[in-house]
Design a protein around this motif. Structure first.
Motif, mmCIF file in Angstrom:
data_model
loop_
_atom_site.group_PDB
_atom_site.id
_atom_site.type_symbol
_atom_site.label_atom_id
_atom_site.label_comp_id
_atom_site.label_asym_id
_atom_site.label_seq_id
_atom_site.Cartn_x
_atom_site.Cartn_y
_atom_site.Cartn_z
ATOM 1 N N CYS A 1 -52.123 -15.827 66.332
ATOM 2 C CA CYS A 1 -53.246 -15.492 66.524
ATOM 3 C C CYS A 1 -54.173 -14.977 64.767
ATOM 4 O O CYS A 1 -54.970 -14.900 64.928
ATOM 5 N N HIS A 2 -53.495 -14.472 63.958
ATOM 6 C CA HIS A 2 -53.420 -14.129 62.692
ATOM 7 C C HIS A 2 -52.632 -14.201 62.551
ATOM 8 O O HIS A 2 -51.600 -14.934 62.037
ATOM 9 N N THR A 3 -53.078 -14.196 60.609
ATOM 10 C CA THR A 3 -51.879 -13.984 59.673
ATOM 11 C C THR A 3 -52.072 -12.804 59.408
ATOM 12 O O THR A 3 -53.189 -12.355 58.650
ATOM 13 N N MET A 4 -51.121 -11.825 58.772
ATOM 14 C CA MET A 4 -50.759 -10.515 58.052
ATOM 15 C C MET A 4 -49.892 -10.611 56.587
ATOM 16 O O MET A 4 -48.978 -10.798 56.584
ATOM 17 N N THR B 1 -40.012 -15.656 53.570
ATOM 18 C CA THR B 1 -41.857 -15.517 53.488
ATOM 19 C C THR B 1 -42.386 -15.033 54.160
ATOM 20 O O THR B 1 -42.736 -13.911 53.777
ATOM 21 N N GLY B 2 -41.696 -14.415 55.664
ATOM 22 C CA GLY B 2 -42.112 -14.005 56.335
ATOM 23 C C GLY B 2 -41.901 -14.426 57.785
ATOM 24 O O GLY B 2 -40.506 -14.897 58.378
ATOM 25 N N ILE B 3 -42.131 -14.272 58.786
ATOM 26 C CA ILE B 3 -42.037 -14.013 60.355
ATOM 27 C C ILE B 3 -43.003 -14.530 61.010
ATOM 28 O O ILE B 3 -44.250 -13.611 60.752
ATOM 29 N N ASP C 1 -46.628 -13.408 60.885
ATOM 30 C CA ASP C 1 -47.716 -13.896 61.405
ATOM 31 C C ASP C 1 -47.888 -13.898 63.218
ATOM 32 O O ASP C 1 -46.890 -13.765 63.135
ATOM 33 N N GLY C 2 -48.844 -13.548 63.776
ATOM 34 C CA GLY C 2 -48.207 -13.443 65.360
ATOM 35 C C GLY C 2 -48.303 -11.935 66.215
ATOM 36 O O GLY C 2 -48.198 -11.369 64.785
ATOM 37 N N LEU C 3 -47.978 -12.062 66.883
ATOM 38 C CA LEU C 3 -48.329 -10.579 68.027
ATOM 39 C C LEU C 3 -46.484 -9.686 67.643
ATOM 40 O O LEU C 3 -46.033 -9.845 68.677
ATOM 41 N N VAL C 4 -46.096 -9.786 66.336
ATOM 42 C CA VAL C 4 -44.824 -9.677 66.310
ATOM 43 C C VAL C 4 -44.457 -7.546 66.213
ATOM 44 O O VAL C 4 -45.276 -7.290 65.828
ATOM 45 N N PRO C 5 -43.471 -7.378 67.246
ATOM 46 C CA PRO C 5 -42.647 -6.064 67.790
ATOM 47 C C PRO C 5 -43.020 -5.126 66.446
ATOM 48 O O PRO C 5 -42.331 -5.880 65.270
#
Length: 146
Positions: free
Chosen positions: A76-79, A106-108, A87-91
């Motif tokens: 729901c977002h990109t940080m 690149t990311g998770i 990306d998203g609600l990663v703990p």
């Protein structure tokens, strides 16, 4: 006098690494203007040592795509944080693991908006899979489960 100097020097040597351990982790979050779970997720991160600059945008899919997030794994977002995309609600423990391990990705991402995830309401009733991705077109790999 020498003892006082030695104790002062020892105290400074011990205290010197503390600011590095307590350093704030800066992040920039791009989100849809109407998504409220993103603010809750940012507050969760800030309670865990992050400073999150929230940027409401109307082109989140483009930002996510430009960042290399696979379309089917968008959250729901990109940080952006310390050279990585989250990306998203990663703990937070998984985000901190990424920053500590510094893998060649690149990311998770934690796709979607799973119930019970940080920033979401509800009860966690499933195992979440966080994927690592690169911009080179290779298939995402499992980075962590929680």
């Amino acid at each position: 006098m020498k003892l006082t100097y030695a104790l002062t020097a020892l105290g400074l040597a011990i205290a010197a690494p503390l600011p590095a351990l307590a350093a704030t982790i800066n992040a920039v979050m791009y989100k849809n203007p109407q998504c409220s779970c993103c603010e809750a997720y940012a507050a969760y991160l800030e309670k865990n040592g992050f400073k999150v600059d929230i940027k409401p945008v109307n082109n989140l899919s483009q930002i996510s795509g430009d960042a290399g997030v696979p379309t089917d794994l968008e959250g729901c977002h990109t940080m952006m944080v310390d050279g990585y995309v989250v990306d998203g609600l990663v703990p937070v423990d998984i985000v901190k693991k990424l920053l500590a391990e510094r893998p060649a990705v690149t990311g998770i991402t934690l796709a979607g908006m799973p119930a019970g995830a940080p920033g979401m309401g509800g009860r966690k009733d499933e195992t979440w899979t966080v994927y690592a991705f690169t911009k080179d077109g290779k298939a995402p790999t499992v980075y962590a489960t929680e």
